[in-house]
Structures are given as C-alpha cells and as structure tokens.
Design an enzyme around this catalytic site. Structure first.
Site, short mmCIF file in Angstrom:
data_model
loop_
_atom_site.label_atom_id
_atom_site.label_comp_id
_atom_site.label_asym_id
_atom_site.label_seq_id
_atom_site.Cartn_x
_atom_site.Cartn_y
_atom_site.Cartn_z
N LYS A 161 -6.72 9.33 -6.24
CA LYS A 161 -6.26 9.96 -5.00
C LYS A 161 -7.38 9.91 -3.96
O LYS A 161 -7.16 9.55 -2.80
CB LYS A 161 -5.85 11.42 -5.27
CG LYS A 161 -4.51 11.54 -5.96
CD LYS A 161 -4.18 12.93 -6.47
CE LYS A 161 -2.89 12.87 -7.31
NZ LYS A 161 -2.48 14.12 -7.92
N ASP B 181 1.58 18.42 -1.50
CA ASP B 181 2.32 18.16 -2.74
C ASP B 181 3.79 18.59 -2.59
O ASP B 181 4.65 18.16 -3.36
CB ASP B 181 1.73 19.02 -3.88
CG ASP B 181 0.95 18.21 -4.89
OD1 ASP B 181 1.23 17.01 -5.05
OD2 ASP B 181 0.05 18.80 -5.52
N GLN C 154 -4.90 19.86 -8.69
CA GLN C 154 -4.37 19.00 -9.74
C GLN C 154 -3.84 19.84 -10.90
O GLN C 154 -4.51 20.74 -11.39
CB GLN C 154 -5.48 18.03 -10.21
CG GLN C 154 -5.02 16.98 -11.20
CD GLN C 154 -4.03 15.99 -10.62
OE1 GLN C 154 -4.01 15.72 -9.43
NE2 GLN C 154 -3.18 15.42 -11.47
N1 GUN Z 1 -0.32 16.45 -12.04
C1 GUN Z 1 0.48 15.38 -12.33
N2 GUN Z 1 1.13 14.97 -11.21
C2 GUN Z 1 0.75 15.79 -10.21
C3 GUN Z 1 1.08 15.85 -8.82
O1 GUN Z 1 1.88 15.07 -8.28
N3 GUN Z 1 0.46 16.83 -8.10
C4 GUN Z 1 -0.40 17.70 -8.67
N4 GUN Z 1 -0.95 18.64 -7.88
N5 GUN Z 1 -0.73 17.68 -9.96
C5 GUN Z 1 -0.16 16.71 -10.72
#
Ligand code: GUN
Length: 302
Positions: free
Chosen positions: A54, A121, A98
């Site tokens: 990311k 998100d 995350q």
């Molecule tokens: N963990 C796995 N996929 C995601 C996501 O799309 N966003 C977040 N914040 N955590 C994750």
C-alpha cells in the site's frame, strides 16, 4: 478458452496512471498532494506485506505517505489517541488501520474512531450508511467491491437490468457489492440476489446470473455447470491450497486458488477474472483512488 480475461493487473496500471496524472495536476494548481497513513499493529506477515505494498503504491502515485508501525502490545487507548492525532493532521486525507488487530483491541471501536471523511477503507458505519443511500451521498465505497464494479465497467459488461448473483454475505465484499450493483446509476441498475451458506439451491441461483460475483472463501466452489453461457464471472476468492518454490525468486510461495473452477469455467463464461491477478490488485488501487477522492472533497473539487 472462450471467455475474455478481465485482468486486474492491467486495469490497475490504467487506474494508477490516471491517479498519478491527477495528483500531478492538483499539486501544480493547489500545491498539495494526497496524504495516506497506514497503521499496522504487530507483525502478522500477511499484514506486513499488504501494508508495504500500500505504501509503495502510494509513493508511486505521488502521495505523501506514512507507514506507522506499532508494537503488538499497544493499548487500545494509545491506538485511539494515535488515530485522533491523524484525524487532526491536515496533511493526511486517508487513514487505514490494517486488520486484523490483536485480540485485546476492540476492532469496532478503532474503526469507529476514524474520521468518516478520512475513512478511505469505507468501513466506518457513516460510510456504510452513505453507500446504502447511494448517489451523491456515497463518499468512499469499500475498496474491494469498488474494484469489482470498476472491472465490470471497464470490461464493457452491461449492468443495467442484468441479473447479478453475489455468493457470500460478508461486510467487506458480499453485502457492499450487492448494495452497489442495485443502486440507480452507471455501472449498476442491476437485479441483485445474495446467496450464502444457508441458501437452498445455490446452483439454481448461480445459473441465472448474467454477472456472478463469488466471495465465499471456498476453493472451486462454483462448478462449470453453475455458469450461464456467456456470463461475466468475478472470482474474489484467494484460497491458499499449498506451497511451491517460486521460479523467479527460489523462495517458497503459496499456491492460490479462487472460488471458481477456473479451467472449466473459462470455456463457458463470456468474461472471467483469474486468480491471482484478477480482483486482488484492485483493492489497493481503489484505496489510492479513495485517498485522492478524499483530498478532492477537501479542496471542493467534487
Ligand atoms: N486486511 C485485509 N484486507 C484489508 C483491507 O482492505 N483494509 C484493512 N484496513 N485491513 C485489511
């Protein structure tokens, strides 16, 4: 093979190119770039690799990016204070915590503490509500469903009046994508059915689908005879079914399988996404899109 492959890897490149250009234009006109912070608690290897990608992608498109790694024993109170700090930080337009979080931290409380206008998100209840209302209320569609919709649209698949069947009812994929496809507007206007583990005739529902979106987490769940000839099949499943040695790096890597029996399905479907390289790359791409969108809201550009 009769189906056209919808490759997330190609669409990602297209969208990231568009974002990079827009970021450069905004920087030139307004003297600012989008800011994204990722907060990682602990050392879960999958989470580390997601967050690293990311941040790398944010850097690539010209964002201001912060990778804020925290110890696995951070208290809930300290994590909430950290979120509050970024809520107030003017250089940050997107905050991503995350998931999953360690067990001693209440995930819901943490997600609810993020300013909904920085919730790129799309997990905050305010943004879930905005998505449900639809139209101009929507601020940040959650990244995976947003990526799925984008793939369908960019592949040129007609959604208006289409029978869409969604397999799976998760908060992250199934429920939001069903909600998005049923709304009034471009890339939507579909007739949507959600099916799940308690559905009586899974195969019968899938066979009616012009667009079949599968997010069940069960390898090869969807059999070729469940697919309507010419249908668009979107496979969201990423199932680790074993390990192999990578030819490129010589290291052990996971063998991934989708929720759809790809080899057989590609002979029947009109469009199909591969695993890997299908929906997967779209999630981070749409996170970048949402972060740019957050800055555009702030600048009054949308
Ligand atoms: N963990 C796995 N996929 C995601 C996501 O799309 N966003 C977040 N914040 N955590 C994750």
């Amino acid at each position: 093979m009769t189906a056209t492959l919808i490759k997330g890897t190609d669409i990602r490149e297209e969208i990231l190119e568009e974002i990079t250009q827009e970021v450069a234009e905004i920087k030139e006109k307004h003297g600012v770039v989008p800011g994204l912070v990722t907060i990682l608690v602990g050392e879960n290897p999958a989470s580390i690799s997601y967050v690293t990608l990311k941040i790398k992608t944010a850097h690539r498109v010209g964002f201001h990016e912060i990778q804020d790694n925290q110890s696995p024993d951070i208290s809930e109170e300290d994590l909430l204070a950290l979120i509050d700090k970024y809520n107030k930080d003017d250089s940050i337009n997107g905050i991503l915590v995350q998931l999953p979080l360690p067990k001693h931290i209440d995930e819901k409380k943490v997600l609810n503490a993020i300013d909904p206008d920085k919730d790129v998100d799309g997990f905050h209840p305010v943004n879930v509500g905005r998505l449900m209302i639809g139209g101009s209320e929507v601020k940040f569609p959650p990244c995976t469903p947003y990526g799925i919709q984008e793939m369908i649209v960019r592949a040129g698949v007609e959604t208006s009046g289409a029978e869409v069947v969604v397999v799976g009812r998760s908060n992250i994929v199934g429920k939001p994508i069903a909600n998005m496809m049923v709304q009034k507007g471009p890339g939507a206007n579909a007739t949507v059915t959600i099916v799940h583990t308690r559905t009586k005739d899974l195969a019968g529902h899938c066979k009616r689908a012009d667009i079949l979106i599968v997010a069940a987490g069960v390898p090869d769940l969807v059999k070729p005879e469940w697919i309507k000839p010419g249908a668009c099949v979107i496979d969201v499943g990423v199932n680790r079914v074993g390990e192999k040695i990578s030819e490129k790096t010589g290291k052990k890597i996971a063998i991934l399988k989708g929720d759809v029996d790809f080899d057989a399905a590609k002979e029947i479907a009109g469009f199909i996404t591969p695993v890997p390289g299908g929906v997967g790359p779209m999630t981070i791409t749409m996170l970048m899109h949402n972060t740019l969108r957050s800055l555009k809201y702030k600048l009054g550009l949308i």
